[in-house]
Design an enzyme around this catalytic site. Structure first.
Site, PDB file in Angstrom:
ATOM      1  CD1 TRP A 324       1.180   0.046  -6.385  1.00  0.00           C
ATOM      2  CD2 TRP A 324       2.582  -0.442  -4.706  1.00  0.00           C
ATOM      3  NE1 TRP A 324       1.280  -1.326  -6.306  1.00  0.00           N
ATOM      4  CE2 TRP A 324       2.133  -1.657  -5.285  1.00  0.00           C
ATOM      5  CE3 TRP A 324       3.478  -0.500  -3.645  1.00  0.00           C
ATOM      6  CZ2 TRP A 324       2.557  -2.896  -4.831  1.00  0.00           C
ATOM      7  CZ3 TRP A 324       3.896  -1.740  -3.182  1.00  0.00           C
ATOM      8  CH2 TRP A 324       3.429  -2.914  -3.777  1.00  0.00           C
ATOM      9  CG  HIS A 325       4.854   1.422  -0.744  1.00  0.00           C
ATOM     10  ND1 HIS A 325       5.464   1.951  -1.856  1.00  0.00           N
ATOM     11  CD2 HIS A 325       5.534   0.284  -0.443  1.00  0.00           C
ATOM     12  CE1 HIS A 325       6.480   1.169  -2.207  1.00  0.00           C
ATOM     13  NE2 HIS A 325       6.534   0.153  -1.378  1.00  0.00           N
ATOM     14  N   GLY A 326       0.487   2.955   0.185  1.00  0.00           N
ATOM     15  CA  GLY A 326      -0.592   3.129   1.147  1.00  0.00           C
ATOM     16  C   GLY A 326      -1.266   4.476   1.063  1.00  0.00           C
ATOM     17  CG  PHE A 479       2.010  -1.968   1.371  1.00  0.00           C
ATOM     18  CD1 PHE A 479       1.366  -1.010   2.127  1.00  0.00           C
ATOM     19  CD2 PHE A 479       3.288  -2.357   1.737  1.00  0.00           C
ATOM     20  CE1 PHE A 479       1.988  -0.439   3.220  1.00  0.00           C
ATOM     21  CE2 PHE A 479       3.927  -1.780   2.820  1.00  0.00           C
ATOM     22  CZ  PHE A 479       3.278  -0.824   3.565  1.00  0.00           C
TER      23      PHE A 479
END
Length: 479
Positions: A324-326, A479
């Protein structure tokens, strides 16, 4: 529009005045928030306003359809339509090039050269945040935990609420949406506390995060030129950069929302004072952690099954959280490492042994708590190296040098002023760790008289202007 910018310093008072003195009815206040939020977001790039509007229309319409539909299969179809549309947009803008590049690389291993062009895709700011926020609405309506919204303006204001639009907290529809239905009256105490939280958030961002960012960027970008001790110091700088940056944004968002009579969920609870990794994840990015818990971990079976299911579910939630962060393998590795940290606690049944505040009611922790906090903090620092490094190879090169003999040399970079500011910051947060934020309820402390409180506020403001680092964009915007 950045919170720590002149633009926002002009924007916020104008909206506040219009909200309380001109648009006094609830419906008109919601309309103002809706319009102001689109202006706020469009200040960055007006082209992506259509994306937010489309997601808003889709989920509003699906909510209305679920309200009228009783057949289980058709309700499920509407739910999946929302999931596919929202995650489809997120997947395209955030992960298209990642999957394409890795698909080509996978075939090249077997000697098959594929030719495909990646796209120059601009990632819309905050898409990961508002996507999850709208999904929570559809899922809760589907599960009949929430009545569908029939007021498009209220729903649009909920989706685009400017204080938390681009970097959270990721609000649940069950918490935030009903607040748009109710008449809101100005609450002086709530507003004053909101201003205190905004002030502390600005201190975190401008003084702590932005100053630490300068040295974290310098050291990580030139890691080959530094000793292990300097690299470890660089990891410490990034540790405080990301905390000051992200929790600072959350503080400003929560404080700003209070100026308008709204209560957002807490997003950080002094995570670096955690005694184990499980406690850390109950205190770090709470809105995302609880979102994954409620909408992914529990539906998968949570920790109720046997050991294989517990291991599977733990890895799924941490890997998805990392992704989800990248769109980079470093984030996935960061998630996997945290899963490895967490699993021993889960499997031994010790993942919920530290539910209270460390050294509650005391000034100093005992030796056992010092060791627990220190070891947890160091594990977290090492994990942040995966998060910050540009690639997996650079991560291991960085860590290898940290654990070399050069760890015991004097660091080449040692900014005493910045380190001193960080230590003062940690001390203040420690003393206020039982509060919602570091400046809450100071008036209730009989030792802190009014002149001292105002001296503290003025001191923080002067520190922001005197020691503020060069302006850096909020990390979580990417993000």
């Amino acid at each position: 529009m950045l919170f720590n910018s002149l633009d926002f310093a002009i924007f916020l008072p104008l909206v506040f005045i219009l909200y309380w003195f001109v648009f006094k009815k609830t419906g008109l206040q919601n309309l103002l928030i809706f319009a102001a939020s689109y202006f706020f977001y469009g200040w960055w790039d007006w082209r992506f306003l259509s994306l937010i509007l489309f997601s808003t229309i889709i989920d509003f319409s699906i909510g209305i359809a679920l309200r009228k539909e009783e057949k289980k299969k058709r309700r499920l179809l509407f739910l999946w339509l929302s999931i596919i549309v929202n995650l489809g947009f997120l997947g395209f803008f955030k992960y298209y090039n990642f999957f394409l590049d890795n698909f080509i690389s996978a075939f090249s291993i077997f000697g098959m050269e594929l030719s495909a062009s990646s796209l120059n895709i601009v990632l819309p700011v905050g898409i990961s945040f508002y996507t999850f926020q709208t999904l929570s609405y559809t899922i809760d309506v589907y599960k009949r935990k929430l009545e569908p919204c029939t007021d498009f303006i209220a729903f649009g204001a909920f989706v685009s609420f400017f204080p938390q639009l681009v970097a959270g907290p990721i609000e649940r529809a069950t918490n935030l949406l009903p607040q748009f239905y109710k008449k809101r009256s100005f609450n002086y105490s709530l507003a004053v506390d909101g201003l205190r939280q905004i002030l502390w958030g600005l201190f975190k961002k401008v003084v702590i995060a932005d100053n630490c960012a300068e040295y974290a960027n310098l050291i990580f970008n030139n890691a080959d030129n530094y000793s292990g001790s300097t690299l470890l110091l660089g990891a410490f700088f990034f540790t405080f950069q990301i905390y000051g940056d992200f929790s600072g944004y959350s503080d400003i968002a929560i404080g700003t929302s209070r100026l308008f009579g709204f209560n957002l969920m807490r997003n950080f609870s002094f995570p670096y004072f955690s005694r184990d990794i499980a406690e850390f994840w109950r205190r770090w990015h709470i809105s995302l952690s609880t979102w994954f818990r409620d909408y992914l971990y529990i539906p998968l079976g949570g920790s109720k099954g046997g050991t294989p299911m517990k291991i599977r579910n733990t890895f799924i939630i941490f890997l998805v959280s990392g992704f989800w962060h990248g769109a980079n393998w470093t984030f996935i590795a960061w998630g996997a490492l945290n899963a490895l940290y967490f699993l021993p606690l889960l499997l031994s049944g010790k993942n919920r042994q530290n539910l209270g505040t460390v050294a509650e009611g005391k000034i100093f922790p005992n030796l056992r708590e010092v060791f627990q906090m220190g070891s947890t903090f160091l594990l977290t620092v090492l994990a942040w190296v995966f998060f910050r490094a540009a690639s997996i190879d650079k991560t291991f090169t960085y860590l290898k040098e940290i654990f070399s003999g050069s760890l015991f040399t004097m660091p080449e970079e040692f900014p005493m002023v910045i380190i001193s500011l960080v230590l003062v910051f940690v001390a203040i947060e420690w003393l206020q760790r039982e509060q919602q934020h570091a400046l809450e309820n100071l008036e209730r402390n009989y030792l802190i008289k009014k002149p001292l409180r105002w001296g503290l506020y003025i001191g923080i403001i002067l520190t922001i202007f005197t020691f503020g680092g060069s302006q850096q964009e909020f990390i979580y915007f990417q993000f």
